[in-house]
Design a protein around this motif. Sequence first.
Motif, PDB file in Angstrom:
ATOM      1  N   ALA A   4     -94.013-147.375 -19.951  1.00 33.11           N
ATOM      2  CA  ALA A   4     -93.400-147.816 -18.698  1.00 33.11           C
ATOM      3  C   ALA A   4     -94.333-147.559 -17.527  1.00 33.11           C
ATOM      4  CB  ALA A   4     -92.067-147.102 -18.489  1.00 33.11           C
ATOM      5  N   ARG A   5     -95.018-146.440 -17.559  1.00 28.60           N
ATOM      6  CA  ARG A   5     -95.951-146.114 -16.480  1.00 28.60           C
ATOM      7  C   ARG A   5     -97.107-147.100 -16.437  1.00 28.60           C
ATOM      8  NH1 ARG A   5    -100.672-143.658 -16.732  1.00 28.60           N
ATOM      9  NH2 ARG A   5    -100.291-142.976 -18.866  1.00 28.60           N
ATOM     10  N   GLN A   6     -97.658-147.433 -17.591  1.00 28.41           N
ATOM     11  CA  GLN A   6     -98.785-148.365 -17.635  1.00 28.41           C
ATOM     12  C   GLN A   6     -98.382-149.760 -17.161  1.00 28.41           C
ATOM     13  OE1 GLN A   6     -99.677-147.653 -21.784  1.00 28.41           O
ATOM     14  NE2 GLN A   6    -101.516-146.482 -21.285  1.00 28.41           N
ATOM     15  N   LEU A   7     -97.141-150.168 -17.489  1.00 23.83           N
ATOM     16  CA  LEU A   7     -96.661-151.469 -17.014  1.00 23.83           C
ATOM     17  C   LEU A   7     -96.554-151.459 -15.498  1.00 23.83           C
ATOM     18  CD1 LEU A   7     -95.516-154.292 -17.352  1.00 23.83           C
ATOM     19  CD2 LEU A   7     -93.273-153.263 -17.831  1.00 23.83           C
ATOM     20  N   ARG A   8     -96.022-150.386 -14.930  1.00 23.86           N
ATOM     21  CA  ARG A   8     -95.918-150.284 -13.473  1.00 23.86           C
ATOM     22  C   ARG A   8     -97.302-150.348 -12.821  1.00 23.86           C
ATOM     23  NH1 ARG A   8     -91.858-146.395 -14.634  1.00 23.86           N
ATOM     24  NH2 ARG A   8     -93.359-144.714 -14.312  1.00 23.86           N
ATOM     25  N   GLU A   9     -98.285-149.691 -13.456  1.00 27.05           N
ATOM     26  CA  GLU A   9     -99.640-149.706 -12.902  1.00 27.05           C
ATOM     27  C   GLU A   9    -100.220-151.117 -12.882  1.00 27.05           C
ATOM     28  OE1 GLU A   9    -101.727-146.922 -15.324  1.00 27.05           O
ATOM     29  OE2 GLU A   9    -100.988-145.165 -14.232  1.00 27.05           O
ATOM     30  N   ILE A  17     -87.414-160.345   5.404  1.00 29.20           N
ATOM     31  CA  ILE A  17     -87.723-160.294   3.978  1.00 29.20           C
ATOM     32  C   ILE A  17     -89.058-161.002   3.765  1.00 29.20           C
ATOM     33  CG2 ILE A  17     -86.997-160.977   1.661  1.00 29.20           C
ATOM     34  CD1 ILE A  17     -84.133-160.912   2.590  1.00 29.20           C
ATOM     35  N   GLU A  18     -90.069-160.253   3.351  1.00 33.69           N
ATOM     36  CA  GLU A  18     -91.404-160.812   3.188  1.00 33.69           C
ATOM     37  C   GLU A  18     -91.797-160.987   1.731  1.00 33.69           C
ATOM     38  OE1 GLU A  18     -93.990-158.262   5.308  1.00 33.69           O
ATOM     39  OE2 GLU A  18     -93.257-158.841   7.286  1.00 33.69           O
ATOM     40  N   LYS A  19     -91.187-160.195   0.838  1.00 34.85           N
ATOM     41  CA  LYS A  19     -91.543-160.257  -0.573  1.00 34.85           C
ATOM     42  C   LYS A  19     -90.262-160.246  -1.416  1.00 34.85           C
ATOM     43  CE  LYS A  19     -93.967-156.508  -0.303  1.00 34.85           C
ATOM     44  NZ  LYS A  19     -94.867-155.381  -0.639  1.00 34.85           N
ATOM     45  N   VAL A  20     -90.170-161.205  -2.322  1.00 29.14           N
ATOM     46  CA  VAL A  20     -88.970-161.344  -3.153  1.00 29.14           C
ATOM     47  C   VAL A  20     -89.370-161.454  -4.625  1.00 29.14           C
ATOM     48  CG1 VAL A  20     -86.951-162.759  -3.681  1.00 29.14           C
ATOM     49  CG2 VAL A  20     -87.693-162.483  -1.305  1.00 29.14           C
ATOM     50  N   ALA A  21     -88.654-160.755  -5.480  1.00 26.17           N
ATOM     51  CA  ALA A  21     -88.858-160.873  -6.927  1.00 26.17           C
ATOM     52  C   ALA A  21     -87.523-161.210  -7.577  1.00 26.17           C
ATOM     53  CB  ALA A  21     -89.408-159.565  -7.505  1.00 26.17           C
ATOM     54  N   VAL A  67     -88.871-154.900 -12.847  1.00 25.15           N
ATOM     55  CA  VAL A  67     -88.172-155.087 -11.570  1.00 25.15           C
ATOM     56  C   VAL A  67     -88.106-153.772 -10.795  1.00 25.15           C
ATOM     57  CG1 VAL A  67     -85.778-154.632 -12.309  1.00 25.15           C
ATOM     58  CG2 VAL A  67     -86.221-156.298 -10.519  1.00 25.15           C
ATOM     59  N   ARG A  68     -88.060-152.653 -11.489  1.00 23.57           N
ATOM     60  CA  ARG A  68     -88.094-151.361 -10.799  1.00 23.57           C
ATOM     61  C   ARG A  68     -89.437-151.153 -10.112  1.00 23.57           C
ATOM     62  NH1 ARG A  68     -85.442-147.837 -15.788  1.00 23.57           N
ATOM     63  NH2 ARG A  68     -83.287-148.568 -15.506  1.00 23.57           N
ATOM     64  N   ALA A  69     -90.505-151.594 -10.779  1.00 24.57           N
ATOM     65  CA  ALA A  69     -91.833-151.482 -10.182  1.00 24.57           C
ATOM     66  C   ALA A  69     -91.925-152.339  -8.924  1.00 24.57           C
ATOM     67  CB  ALA A  69     -92.897-151.903 -11.194  1.00 24.57           C
ATOM     68  N   PHE A  70     -91.357-153.543  -8.975  1.00 20.42           N
ATOM     69  CA  PHE A  70     -91.375-154.420  -7.800  1.00 20.42           C
ATOM     70  C   PHE A  70     -90.563-153.807  -6.654  1.00 20.42           C
ATOM     71  CE2 PHE A  70     -92.941-157.690 -10.689  1.00 20.42           C
ATOM     72  CZ  PHE A  70     -93.799-158.403  -9.867  1.00 20.42           C
ATOM     73  N   GLU A  71     -89.449-153.187  -6.983  1.00 20.37           N
ATOM     74  CA  GLU A  71     -88.650-152.534  -5.941  1.00 20.37           C
ATOM     75  C   GLU A  71     -89.461-151.446  -5.249  1.00 20.37           C
ATOM     76  OE1 GLU A  71     -85.243-151.165  -8.058  1.00 20.37           O
ATOM     77  OE2 GLU A  71     -84.128-153.037  -7.824  1.00 20.37           O
ATOM     78  N   ASP A  72     -90.221-150.678  -6.046  1.00 23.57           N
ATOM     79  CA  ASP A  72     -91.040-149.617  -5.472  1.00 23.57           C
ATOM     80  C   ASP A  72     -92.180-150.163  -4.627  1.00 23.57           C
ATOM     81  OD1 ASP A  72     -89.476-147.680  -6.618  1.00 23.57           O
ATOM     82  OD2 ASP A  72     -90.740-147.424  -8.388  1.00 23.57           O
ATOM     83  N   LEU A  73     -92.542-151.403  -4.860  1.00 22.36           N
ATOM     84  CA  LEU A  73     -93.595-152.038  -4.071  1.00 22.36           C
ATOM     85  C   LEU A  73     -93.044-152.726  -2.827  1.00 22.36           C
ATOM     86  CD1 LEU A  73     -95.795-153.606  -6.908  1.00 22.36           C
ATOM     87  CD2 LEU A  73     -96.362-151.642  -5.470  1.00 22.36           C
ATOM     88  N   GLY A  74     -91.741-152.586  -2.607  1.00 24.02           N
ATOM     89  CA  GLY A  74     -91.140-153.128  -1.392  1.00 24.02           C
ATOM     90  C   GLY A  74     -90.596-154.532  -1.511  1.00 24.02           C
TER      91      GLY A  74
END
Length: 294
Positions: free
Chosen positions: A143-148, A51-55, A18-25
């Motif tokens: 964690a980095r690889q998951l974000r990627e 709001i265009e993208k929701v997770a 969810v942190r990765a999604f937040e960083d993606l807007g």
Amino acid sequence: MRFVIITGLSGAGKTQAVRAFEDLGYFCVDNLPPTLISKFVEACSRGEGKIEKVALVIDIRGGAFFDDIIESFNILKNLGHKLEVLYLEAQDEVLVKRYKETRRKHPLAPDGRITTGVSKEKEKLRELKDMADNIIDTSKLSARQLREKITEIYGEEGQIEKELMITVLSFGFKYGIPVDADLVFDVRFLPNPFYIKELKPFSGNDACVSDYVVSFDETKEFLNKLSDMLEFLIPYYKKEGKRQLIVAIGCTGGRHRSVTIANKIYKTLQSKSYAVSIDHRDIEEDFNRGVSKL
């Protein structure tokens, strides 16, 4: 509007996801009861495009409400909405290890063995996993690889993760070390302009003080060594997925020496095209508090 449901096994990395999604807007909501999904989607649809993208993170923490998730999905589909499901999983032994490291109890086996809870959860999530558009096994992912991976799947074309933001922060030890500092350097070993009558009223932002501090050989050597150290460290912080780096430089009062050194390091990093900002936390503290000794 793009809706992504983040779900999967407890301990598989939903928090990192969810942190990765937040960083993606993405506009993110954690642990939303499934019965409220349709109302939430309806509210977002009335947002006039803001709001265009929701997770949404939905998992077994919802308790009895979780059983309504399939029905909620069907309602949304009938209304013409498209939901994408991201399912995170990991090998049993990896999940057990993660739970033991964090000393948490599994939500489906609070008083029993972790493996029992994992088995129950897999069965409860079986239908949801079958609906998943993407399944990621995080057993061997950092964690980095998951974000990627998430950026690759859910980011827009050409979109990358936020770069490392560096803050060079000067401070006075007499006012406490910054609690958010990642690296702390003490420059109280340098000659102190405070004891030069003509320099005392000024700060490290003034040329007279800065020139004085930098005129010493030990200052030049320290700046070279500190610059080299940061140049070595920063790529590794970026590699590990760190988003913010606070480099704190302190002297006694935070007005003369630390400000000078912080300014020099800031300019050096800026010349290397890093995303860097400067902050002089205590530069006016002595004058504001009427303190006479640095």
